[in-house]
Scaffold this active site. Structure first.
Site, PDB file in Angstrom:
ATOM      1  N   THR A   1      -1.089   7.129 -21.936  1.00 38.96           N
ATOM      2  CA  THR A   1      -1.207   5.545 -21.426  1.00 38.96           C
ATOM      3  C   THR A   1      -0.370   5.305 -21.211  1.00 38.96           C
ATOM      4  O   THR A   1       0.559   5.485 -22.781  1.00 38.96           O
ATOM      5  CB  THR A   1      -2.082   5.029 -22.416  1.00 38.96           C
ATOM      6  OG1 THR A   1      -2.082   5.151 -23.406  1.00 38.96           O
ATOM      7  CG2 THR A   1      -3.960   6.136 -22.354  1.00 38.96           C
TER       8      THR A   1
ATOM      9  N   GLU B   1      -0.051   4.856  -0.196  1.00 39.39           N
ATOM     10  CA  GLU B   1      -0.592   6.373  -0.703  1.00 39.39           C
ATOM     11  C   GLU B   1       0.421   7.163  -0.653  1.00 39.39           C
ATOM     12  O   GLU B   1       0.645   7.056   0.038  1.00 39.39           O
ATOM     13  CB  GLU B   1      -1.795   6.623   0.401  1.00 39.39           C
ATOM     14  CG  GLU B   1      -2.946   5.631  -0.421  1.00 39.39           C
ATOM     15  CD  GLU B   1      -4.175   6.326   0.612  1.00 39.39           C
ATOM     16  OE1 GLU B   1      -5.640   5.659   0.957  1.00 39.39           O
ATOM     17  OE2 GLU B   1      -4.328   6.473   1.622  1.00 39.39           O
TER      18      GLU B   1
ATOM     19  N   TYR C   1       0.589  -1.225   0.140  1.00 39.59           N
ATOM     20  CA  TYR C   1      -0.143  -0.016   0.102  1.00 39.59           C
ATOM     21  C   TYR C   1       0.840   0.787   0.354  1.00 39.59           C
ATOM     22  O   TYR C   1       1.862   1.505   0.690  1.00 39.59           O
ATOM     23  CB  TYR C   1      -1.067   0.124   1.104  1.00 39.59           C
ATOM     24  CG  TYR C   1      -2.387   0.206   0.514  1.00 39.59           C
ATOM     25  CD1 TYR C   1      -2.716   1.026   0.665  1.00 39.59           C
ATOM     26  CD2 TYR C   1      -3.400  -0.759   1.173  1.00 39.59           C
ATOM     27  CE1 TYR C   1      -4.322   1.852   0.083  1.00 39.59           C
ATOM     28  CE2 TYR C   1      -4.559  -0.594   0.401  1.00 39.59           C
ATOM     29  CZ  TYR C   1      -4.591   0.085  -0.027  1.00 39.59           C
ATOM     30  OH  TYR C   1      -5.935   0.304  -1.022  1.00 39.59           O
TER      31      TYR C   1
ATOM     32  N   LYS D   1      -0.028   1.671 -24.744  1.00 38.25           N
ATOM     33  CA  LYS D   1      -0.423   1.260 -26.379  1.00 38.25           C
ATOM     34  C   LYS D   1       0.927   1.483 -27.312  1.00 38.25           C
ATOM     35  O   LYS D   1       1.309   0.009 -26.733  1.00 38.25           O
ATOM     36  CB  LYS D   1      -1.382   2.704 -26.485  1.00 38.25           C
ATOM     37  CG  LYS D   1      -2.544   2.737 -25.601  1.00 38.25           C
ATOM     38  CD  LYS D   1      -3.673   3.563 -26.673  1.00 38.25           C
ATOM     39  CE  LYS D   1      -4.953   3.121 -25.362  1.00 38.25           C
ATOM     40  NZ  LYS D   1      -6.039   4.476 -25.908  1.00 38.25           N
TER      41      LYS D   1
ATOM     42  N   ARG E   1      -0.581  -2.228 -18.404  1.00 38.96           N
ATOM     43  CA  ARG E   1      -1.760  -1.016 -18.486  1.00 38.96           C
ATOM     44  C   ARG E   1      -2.065   0.070 -17.338  1.00 38.96           C
ATOM     45  O   ARG E   1      -1.460   0.042 -16.266  1.00 38.96           O
ATOM     46  CB  ARG E   1      -3.019  -2.089 -18.354  1.00 38.96           C
ATOM     47  CG  ARG E   1      -4.618  -1.697 -18.304  1.00 38.96           C
ATOM     48  CD  ARG E   1      -5.336  -2.988 -18.835  1.00 38.96           C
ATOM     49  NE  ARG E   1      -4.465  -2.931 -20.252  1.00 38.96           N
ATOM     50  CZ  ARG E   1      -5.182  -2.994 -21.362  1.00 38.96           C
ATOM     51  NH1 ARG E   1      -5.829  -1.680 -21.323  1.00 38.96           N
ATOM     52  NH2 ARG E   1      -4.519  -3.229 -22.687  1.00 38.96           N
TER      53      ARG E   1
ATOM     54  N   ASP F   1      -4.041  15.029 -25.096  1.00 38.63           N
ATOM     55  CA  ASP F   1      -4.509  13.167 -24.786  1.00 38.63           C
ATOM     56  C   ASP F   1      -3.020  13.203 -25.818  1.00 38.63           C
ATOM     57  O   ASP F   1      -4.075  12.610 -26.883  1.00 38.63           O
ATOM     58  CB  ASP F   1      -5.964  13.588 -24.906  1.00 38.63           C
ATOM     59  CG  ASP F   1      -6.081  11.691 -24.241  1.00 38.63           C
ATOM     60  OD1 ASP F   1      -5.303  11.358 -24.031  1.00 38.63           O
ATOM     61  OD2 ASP F   1      -7.679  11.312 -23.857  1.00 38.63           O
TER      62      ASP F   1
END
Ligand SMILES: *Cc1c(COP(=O)(O)O)cnc(C)c1O
Length: 413
Positions: free
Chosen positions: A230, A60, A58, A233, A239, A204
């Site tokens: 992203t 954060e 974890y 791609k 991903r 984008d």
């Protein structure tokens, strides 16, 4: 995807049902032609990082400022990922935590806009993404989008119209980016228009960012206030999403990702992004993206020979958009015929009228090692499947024979 023998063995022994599904999907990916423009084959090293115990942590917050203890090791992974991203794209600031491209766009809007703001983006029929104002998406619900499009005669972005709409609507931001634009956007022109109306420019670059990384496409980084992208791609990583911006906006962008739109970072994915950025900085990757574009051009030429109308007359990128109405088909029927032959691709808008065409991409087949001669074969097989020439089973065999000669994961073949 079993990345190590032990992992494969553990899954097969414990859960043969899911192990079998993973094997079947691995075979499906290998035995067909994967021409979905947003897909690629991540490297074994990326897959290994994804399947690592970093998934357990974890984390954060950001390196050196986490809300959980025990982050000193994963902090190193995120620092490496951020440094590699900054160096690769020449960006002052990088955030590598967005869980997806859409999450990156959401965070960019959260960093720069307030609900109700006006935004100018490519229309959804012309190739805008869902996050560019679709009523089914948060973007269309929370902001007032106006769509611009492409010129009917050339298929290229209508910059005069973008400027006209910008002067008329006075948007808070202009979004440049598309899921189906086969040419390089003129980022300098977008910047000029944005400056003229005192708007922010969000690029984008989910699709072209991999080409940018390898030097096969112009970089939006010097022009945009924020670049969304992203990592899975053409960039060929895990991903996920990423944000790039100038140092001045760094804090706002970071706070828009965590805590505004996301919780804990996915450290296995962050590490895998670092691996992908490392790969993308190599001469081999530059050669790869050059071949991706050369293959897309060869594919476009081959499809034109098959009687298909190629949008914009060709491509400068990894993607090719074709109109199939000349064969008496619409996009959805065409996709169905191709799927039956093992050729997998998407339907997309054509930017004018209501008809839909096909979008093909060469990122995945190029990773497999295919080159121009194979693209000519792919175009011929595509043409035959679309026309319904001959027996589908035979066609499917021919497709599989071509695909299987270029295994994406030779170690697993
Ligand atoms: C792929 C894409 C996205 C979204 O990426 P996801 O990871 O699927 O959320 C956003 N914008 C554009 C232009 C894209 O092509």
């Amino acid at each position: 995807m079993p990345v190590t023998d032990t992992a494969a063995d553990a899954l097969t022994r414990q859960d043969p049902e899911i192990a079998g599904i993973i094997l079947a999907e691995t075979r499906r990916q290998s035995a067909g032609l994967q021409l979905i423009a947003a897909e690629n084959f991540a490297s074994p090293a990326v897959l290994e990082a994804l399947g690592s115990p970093l998934v357990n942590k974890y984390a954060e917050g950001y390196p050196g400022a986490r809300h959980h203890g025990g982050c000193e090791v994963v902090d190193m992974a995120e620092r490496v990922a951020v440094e590699r991203a900054r160096a690769l794209f020449g960006a002052e600031h990088a955030n590598v935590q967005p869980h997806s491209g859409s999450a990156a766009v959401l965070a960019a809007y959260a960093a720069l806009l307030a609900p109700g703001d006006r935004v100018l983006a490519m229309g959804l029929r012309e190739g805008g993404h869902l996050t560019h104002g679709s009523p089914a998406n948060f973007s269309g619900r929370w902001f007032e989008f106006t769509g611009y499009g492409v010129r009917a005669d050339t298929g290229l972005i209508d910059y005069d119209r973008v400027r006209e709409l910008a002067l008329d609507r006075r948007p808070r931001a202009i979004v440049c980016g598309s899921i189906a634009y086969p040419r390089h956007p003129d980022y300098a022109r977008f910047r000029e228009i944005a400056d003229e109306v005192d708007a922010l420019l969000i690029v984008d670059a989910a699709h072209p960012i991999g080409l940018v990384a390898g030097g096969a496409a112009p970089s939006p980084v010097p022009y945009a206030d924020v670049v969304c992208a992203t990592t899975h791609k053409v960039l060929r990583g895990p991903r996920g999403g990423m944000l790039l911006c100038g140092g001045r906006l760094g804090d706002r962008v970071d706070r828009a990702v965590f805590p505004f739109t996301q919780g804990g970072a996915q450290m296995h994915t962050v590490a895998a992004k670092a691996v992908a950025f490392g790969e993308a900085a190599t001469p081999a990757f530059a050669a790869y993206v050059r071949q991706v574009v050369a293959n897309a051009r060869a594919l476009a030429a081959g499809l034109a020979e098959q009687g298909l109308a190629v949008a914009t007359g060709g491509t400068d990128t990894h993607l090719v958009v074709v109109d199939v109405t000349g064969l008496g088909l619409d996009g959805v029927r065409a996709r169905g015929r191709l799927a039956a032959a093992g050729i997998v691709l998407d339907v997309c808008g054509l930017g004018h009228g209501a008809s839909r065409g096909l979008r093909l991409g060469t990122a995945a087949v190029t990773t497999q090692g295919m080159r121009e001669p194979e693209m000519a074969r792919v175009a011929a097989l595509t043409g035959a499947a679309l026309r319904g020439d001959g027996d589908v089973a035979r066609l499917r065999e021919a497709v599989a024979e071509l695909a299987l000669a270029f295994p994406p994961y030779p170690a697993l073949a």
